[in-house]
Each structure stands twice: as structure tokens, then as C-alpha cells.
Design a protein around this motif. Structure first.
Motif, PDB file in Angstrom:
ATOM      1  N   LYS A   1       0.812  -1.226   0.000  1.00 54.18           N
ATOM      2  CA  LYS A   1       0.000   0.000   0.000  1.00 54.18           C
ATOM      3  C   LYS A   1       0.848   1.280   0.000  1.00 54.18           C
ATOM      4  CE  LYS A   1      -4.204  -1.949   2.019  1.00 54.18           C
ATOM      5  NZ  LYS A   1      -5.240  -1.829   3.076  1.00 54.18           N
ATOM      6  N   ARG A   2       1.994   1.210  -0.636  1.00 54.59           N
ATOM      7  CA  ARG A   2       2.895   2.352  -0.808  1.00 54.59           C
ATOM      8  C   ARG A   2       3.501   2.869   0.499  1.00 54.59           C
ATOM      9  NH1 ARG A   2       1.029   6.449  -5.529  1.00 54.59           N
ATOM     10  NH2 ARG A   2       0.268   4.935  -7.050  1.00 54.59           N
ATOM     11  N   LYS A   3       3.208   2.214   1.604  1.00 52.72           N
ATOM     12  CA  LYS A   3       3.615   2.742   2.907  1.00 52.72           C
ATOM     13  C   LYS A   3       4.597   1.861   3.654  1.00 52.72           C
ATOM     14  CE  LYS A   3      -0.788   5.145   3.728  1.00 52.72           C
ATOM     15  NZ  LYS A   3      -1.967   5.246   4.634  1.00 52.72           N
ATOM     16  N   PHE A   4       4.443   0.540   3.498  1.00 49.93           N
ATOM     17  CA  PHE A   4       5.175  -0.378   4.370  1.00 49.93           C
ATOM     18  C   PHE A   4       6.037  -1.341   3.548  1.00 49.93           C
ATOM     19  CE2 PHE A   4       0.842   0.388   6.014  1.00 49.93           C
ATOM     20  CZ  PHE A   4       1.166   1.205   7.104  1.00 49.93           C
ATOM     21  N   PRO A   5       7.332  -1.461   3.863  1.00 48.15           N
ATOM     22  CA  PRO A   5       8.149  -2.486   3.203  1.00 48.15           C
ATOM     23  C   PRO A   5       7.558  -3.867   3.486  1.00 48.15           C
ATOM     24  CG  PRO A   5       9.485  -1.077   4.637  1.00 48.15           C
ATOM     25  CD  PRO A   5       8.064  -0.707   4.881  1.00 48.15           C
ATOM     26  N   ASN A   6       7.493  -4.692   2.464  1.00 48.11           N
ATOM     27  CA  ASN A   6       6.815  -5.979   2.580  1.00 48.11           C
ATOM     28  C   ASN A   6       7.795  -7.065   3.059  1.00 48.11           C
ATOM     29  OD1 ASN A   6       5.323  -8.288   2.321  1.00 48.11           O
ATOM     30  ND2 ASN A   6       4.730  -7.961   0.198  1.00 48.11           N
ATOM     31  N   PRO A   7       7.622  -7.566   4.296  1.00 51.38           N
ATOM     32  CA  PRO A   7       8.539  -8.594   4.817  1.00 51.38           C
ATOM     33  C   PRO A   7       8.221  -9.991   4.310  1.00 51.38           C
ATOM     34  CG  PRO A   7       6.877  -8.102   6.464  1.00 51.38           C
ATOM     35  CD  PRO A   7       6.606  -7.183   5.297  1.00 51.38           C
ATOM     36  N   ARG A   8       7.085 -10.171   3.652  1.00 49.95           N
ATOM     37  CA  ARG A   8       6.649 -11.511   3.264  1.00 49.95           C
ATOM     38  C   ARG A   8       7.411 -12.057   2.056  1.00 49.95           C
ATOM     39  NH1 ARG A   8       2.747  -8.462   5.212  1.00 49.95           N
ATOM     40  NH2 ARG A   8       2.295  -7.447   3.224  1.00 49.95           N
ATOM     41  N   THR A   9       8.009 -11.155   1.287  1.00 49.51           N
ATOM     42  CA  THR A   9       8.800 -11.625   0.143  1.00 49.51           C
ATOM     43  C   THR A   9       9.959 -12.504   0.608  1.00 49.51           C
ATOM     44  OG1 THR A   9       8.219  -9.615  -1.068  1.00 49.51           O
ATOM     45  CG2 THR A   9      10.057 -10.902  -1.929  1.00 49.51           C
ATOM     46  N   ARG A  10      10.530 -12.189   1.784  1.00 51.31           N
ATOM     47  CA  ARG A  10      11.631 -12.998   2.314  1.00 51.31           C
ATOM     48  C   ARG A  10      11.173 -14.426   2.586  1.00 51.31           C
ATOM     49  NH1 ARG A  10      14.127  -9.081   6.966  1.00 51.31           N
ATOM     50  NH2 ARG A  10      11.933  -9.091   7.565  1.00 51.31           N
ATOM     51  N   ILE A  11       9.926 -14.571   3.031  1.00 53.53           N
ATOM     52  CA  ILE A  11       9.393 -15.912   3.318  1.00 53.53           C
ATOM     53  C   ILE A  11       9.218 -16.687   2.013  1.00 53.53           C
ATOM     54  CG2 ILE A  11       7.483 -17.195   4.343  1.00 53.53           C
ATOM     55  CD1 ILE A  11       6.951 -14.694   6.095  1.00 53.53           C
ATOM     56  N   SER A  12       8.634 -16.038   1.012  1.00 50.74           N
ATOM     57  CA  SER A  12       8.448 -16.710  -0.280  1.00 50.74           C
ATOM     58  C   SER A  12       9.797 -17.067  -0.906  1.00 50.74           C
ATOM     59  CB  SER A  12       7.628 -15.823  -1.227  1.00 50.74           C
ATOM     60  OG  SER A  12       8.339 -14.661  -1.598  1.00 50.74           O
ATOM     61  N   ARG A  13      10.800 -16.234  -0.671  1.00 54.13           N
ATOM     62  CA  ARG A  13      12.151 -16.490  -1.194  1.00 54.13           C
ATOM     63  C   ARG A  13      12.684 -17.829  -0.672  1.00 54.13           C
ATOM     64  NH1 ARG A  13      17.393 -14.908   1.047  1.00 54.13           N
ATOM     65  NH2 ARG A  13      18.949 -14.752  -0.634  1.00 54.13           N
ATOM     66  N   GLY A  14      12.512 -18.086   0.609  1.00 55.45           N
ATOM     67  CA  GLY A  14      12.985 -19.342   1.178  1.00 55.45           C
ATOM     68  C   GLY A  14      12.306 -20.548   0.566  1.00 55.45           C
ATOM     69  N   ILE A  15      11.012 -20.433   0.314  1.00 55.61           N
ATOM     70  CA  ILE A  15      10.250 -21.533  -0.298  1.00 55.61           C
ATOM     71  C   ILE A  15      10.734 -21.779  -1.724  1.00 55.61           C
ATOM     72  CG2 ILE A  15       7.945 -22.203  -1.093  1.00 55.61           C
ATOM     73  CD1 ILE A  15       6.849 -20.611   1.357  1.00 55.61           C
ATOM     74  N   ILE A  16      11.017 -20.711  -2.451  1.00 52.22           N
ATOM     75  CA  ILE A  16      11.500 -20.839  -3.834  1.00 52.22           C
ATOM     76  C   ILE A  16      12.815 -21.620  -3.877  1.00 52.22           C
ATOM     77  CG2 ILE A  16      12.460 -19.503  -5.766  1.00 52.22           C
ATOM     78  CD1 ILE A  16      10.241 -17.398  -5.126  1.00 52.22           C
ATOM     79  N   TYR A  17      13.732 -21.307  -2.980  1.00 52.94           N
ATOM     80  CA  TYR A  17      14.992 -22.051  -2.935  1.00 52.94           C
ATOM     81  C   TYR A  17      14.768 -23.521  -2.601  1.00 52.94           C
ATOM     82  CZ  TYR A  17      18.354 -18.205  -3.436  1.00 52.94           C
ATOM     83  OH  TYR A  17      19.120 -17.172  -3.923  1.00 52.94           O
ATOM     84  N   GLU A  18      13.863 -23.800  -1.678  1.00 47.77           N
ATOM     85  CA  GLU A  18      13.577 -25.194  -1.299  1.00 47.77           C
ATOM     86  C   GLU A  18      13.053 -25.984  -2.507  1.00 47.77           C
ATOM     87  OE1 GLU A  18      10.925 -25.265   2.017  1.00 47.77           O
ATOM     88  OE2 GLU A  18      12.195 -23.965   3.245  1.00 47.77           O
TER      89      GLU A  18
END
Length: 426
Positions: free
Chosen positions: A333-350
Motif C-alpha cells: 500500500k505504498r507505505k510499508f516495506p513488505n517482509p513476506r517476500t523474504r518468506i516466499s524467497r525461502g520456499i522458492i529455494y527449497e
């Protein structure tokens, strides 16, 4: 993607160059020190037999030999706009005299009331209504494109123009065209306006398309959709077009839907039937930004949907090289850095390790968490800090090209930067 983002892409597309592109990485490294240039690698490819085979085929093309390589690139709004993916297409198709393949599958997005890539054009008349698999309230039959345009009147004309604003004068032509539509009904007929061009006509009811083989090669073609039955629920559903010829080289197909996630692509009832028409050599998966956008992101659901999609690709070609791209850092929403991308990143590597696939970690390359703040401050992203500016997309495309070329060089024990220099200087 909402209306303001469609306006953003409209103006961005107007700014695209009409002539040759120029590789930008070397000229911006000092300027943008916040980018993690050293992280720009195709990771895990050295463990993948599929990538070894892919690089051998690409090397034949680079050496001017006859070979066919089909690249698929699927994603959301970044891919629907076909800005950085078209830049990659142009690079790869011009690395030798045998590199340019057919234009292949496209969708007439303007028919569906959404932004169309600038490098081809479909002009039409009549009233069409658009439906995207990424909009929950939309309900219609979708194919591989994930977008459908509905027509209900008596007659519509449309003109397919394979070449429009692009990076090159090396234009596409085709002597065969497929129109993907609801072929399970005979409510409408699809015709060529110039009937003398038709050499052969056939309908595939399993994958839902009509195919016209032409007597000559063309760059532009006029077609008609004509109602032949009149009932309350009569309709024509446009699901895509394919511009074909017998040439080899590299074909680069993009499948993009604004706002798309894996769960939305699962709504496309005829996705598998249409994907089975092809044997992709490289499948680039750039889905994930929208999956991890909302605070109610469910990692296990994401993993399940991602893995199911991988299995769909491997079903049509078990030897396909699959490249998983980690979504870019973004803001909620243009306001908050999204921390959830880091979680999806770990799943992608797995998943990459599980299936012997490769990863291009654009999240790490950008600079990691909240790096979009610096990209925005340096005019490489707009205010939404989800998408990119024209220059930002140039950098993104050139980074991926560099990573692919360097991985290919390393695998085949070629001189460092030899392939990259050939591609960007061709």
C-alpha cells in the motif's frame, strides 16, 4: 492491477524506444552502488541436467547453427506489460543469423480493456468485455493466457499486426495463425477477410483453437468473428492468438496477467490443454509478487500452488529447464516495506533444490529488504514501489541477460563474457 497502474504502464509503453537497444549495466554500476551486482547469478544451474542441455542448444544458435529453443516466461503485471521480457527476447533473437524464431503466442489485451505490450498491435471494432483470472468477481472460461475478451454482437473485425513499436527493424512474419476461442460451441465463425489467403483451415476442439495456414507469409492479417446462431447466451470468447512459421531459432512466449498469482492461474480451465501444444526448453517463473503482497499470506498454500505449477510444466516436458525468479522487494500500500517476500524467497529455494531447478534471486540483487526505497529514490521505481520505471526495467532485463550468459559460459567452459559480448554487440 488497478486503473492507476494501467495508466502508468500506458505512459511507460509510449516511452519505449523504436530502435536498437543498448546494454546499460556497465554504464550504471558506479551510479547505483546500492544494487548488489555481485549477487547477479543463476544459482543451482550447475546441478541441473536440464540447464546443461539448454545451454548446449543455445550455444548452437550462438554459433549460427539451426536449432529451436522455446522460452516461456510467466508472471503478473511485469510480464503482461512485456517491457523487460521483450528486451530479453530481442537480445536473444539477435545473437546470430539463426536466432530469430517466430513471434508465437500473444493476447490482444486491449480487447480485454487492459494494457497491451507495445511491440505488437491488434486493432478491432465492436464491443468487447474483458475478464482476468486475477479478478475474483470475474467468471468466464480462460485458457493459457489467463485473460478472455467476450463478444456478443453479430460481427467484429480485427487486424493482427505482428510488428509495432520495438527495439529492432528485424520484423516478424507468419504464414500460419491460430485463434484460441470457445471452440466447444458453434455460435460463431472465425474467418479471414481475404479468403484467397487460406491454404488450409482446421479446428482443434481439445485445445480450443482454429488454425489457418496461409498461401503466403504476412506481417498483418485481417480477420472476422461472425455470429451464426442467435440465442440468449450466444457469445464468443477470445483466449489468444498465435503467429507461426516454420522457422527455428528462439521463440520467447510471455504469459502475463495484471495482479496474477498461482491461485489465480489455477482458475484457467484450459491452461493445461493449451500448454501441452508446446515443448518449452526454458520456463521462467516470475509469479509470486501478488501471492506475498497481502498480510494474510499463507506460506504453505504458496508452496503447494507453486509446486503444482512446476509439476504442470514438467508434465509437458520433463527435461525443461525451469528458472525460478525471486520477486522484487516491494511496498505494501505504498507505505510499508513488505517482509513476506523474504518468506516466499525461502520456499522458492527449497523447491529449486527439490526439483533440480535454478534460481535468479532478484530480491537479493536489488539489495534485500526495503531496497525498493533506494530504487525509488533513484527513479528506478514509481511511487508504488512494486513496478519499475523504463530505466529500471532496462536494468532488470540486462541483469537477467548477464546472469544467463555468464551461467552458460561457465557451464560450457567458454571465455568469461564471450557470450554476453556477442549478444549485446550483435
Amino acid at each position: 492491477m488497478n486503473f492507476r497502474y494501467q495508466i502508468f504502464f500506458f505512459f511507460l509503453l509510449l516511452c519505449l524506444p523504436l530502435t536498437a537497444q543498448h546494454y546499460v549495466i556497465d554504464s550504471v554500476k558506479q551510479e547505483f552502488s546500492f544494487i548488489n551486482w555481485n549477487a547477479n547469478k543463476i544459482k543451482l544451474a550447475e546441478y541441473s541436467p536440464a540447464f546443461k542441455k539448454l545451454y548446449q542448444k543455445l550455444n548452437k544458435i550462438a554459433n549460427g547453427e539451426e536449432e529451436k529453443v522455446h522460452v516461456f516466461h510467466i508472471g503478473g503485471s511485469h510480464i503482461q506489460a512485456d517491457i523487460y521480457s521483450n528486451r530479453l527476447r530481442s537480445y536473444l533473437q539477435h545473437m546470430s543469423k539463426t536466432a530469430k524464431g517466430q513471434r508465437g503466442f500473444i493476447f490482444p489485451y486491449r480487447m480485454a480493456e487492459t494494457n497491451n505490450p507495445s511491440n505488437y498491435q491488434v486493432n478491432f471494432d465492436g464491443e468487447w468485455q474483458g475478464y482476468r483470472c486475477s479478478i475474483r468477481k470475474d467468471s468466464v472460461a480462460w485458457g493459457m493466457s489467463g485473460v478472455t475478451a467476450k463478444f456478443r454482437d453479430s460481427l467484429a473485425n480485427f487486424t493482427v499486426q505482428a510488428n509495432h513499436n520495438n527495439y529492432t527493424d528485424n520484423t516478424y512474419n507468419f504464414d500460419k495463425i491460430r485463434v484460441f476461442y470457445d471452440a466447444w460451441t458453434d455460435d460463431y465463425e472465425v474467418l479471414l477477410k481475404d479468403t484467397s489467403l487460406v491454404k488450409r483451415r482446421s479446428i482443434n476442439h481439445a485445445a480450443n483453437f482454429i488454425e489457418f495456414e496461409l498461401h503466403q507469409s504476412v506481417e498483418t492479417l485481417e480477420l472476422q468473428v461472425c455470429k451464426v446462431k442467435n440465442s440468449v447466451d450466444t457469445e464468443f470468447l477470445m483466449m489468444g492468438l498465435e503467429l507461426m512459421n516454420d522457422g527455428k531459432g528462439i521463440e520467447y512466449t510471455t504469459i502475463g496477467v495484471n495482479g496474477a498469482s498461482f491461485s489465480y492461474y489455477n482458475r484457467s480451465a484450459y491452461f493445461d490443454e493449451q500448454l501441452q501444444l508446446y515443448t518449452p526448453d526454458l520456463f521462467i517463473v516470475s509469479v509470486g509478487t501478488n501471492d506475498a503482497y497481502h498480510p494474510d499470506f499463507e506460506p504453505e498454500a504458496f508452496r503447494k500452488n507453486y509446486e503444482e505449477f512446476i509439476q504442470r510444466v514438467l508434465k509437458v516436458n520433463p527435461e525443461c529447464a525451469i528458472l525460478l525468479t525471486v520477486p522484487n522487494d516491494s511496498y505494501y500500500k505504498r507505505k510499508f516495506p513488505n517482509p513476506r517476500t523474504r518468506i516466499s524467497r525461502g520456499i522458492i529455494y527449497e523447491l529449486a533444490r527439490k526439483y533440480n531447478m535454478a534460481v535468479w534471486d532478484f530480491y537479493e540483487i536489488m539489495g534485500g529488504f526495503n531496497s525498493s526505497k533506494a530504487w525509488y529514490a533513484n527513479k528506478l521505481m514509481p511511487k508504488d514501489r512494486i513496478h519499475f520505471t523504463h530505466k529500471g526495467y532496462h536494468i532488470k532485463a540486462d541483469l537477467l541477460l548477464q546472469a544467463l550468459a555468464n551461467s552458460w559460459e561457465k557451464e560450457l567452459k567458454l571465455a568469461p563474457d564471450s557470450i554476453l559480448k556477442q549478444i549485446v554487440n550483435e
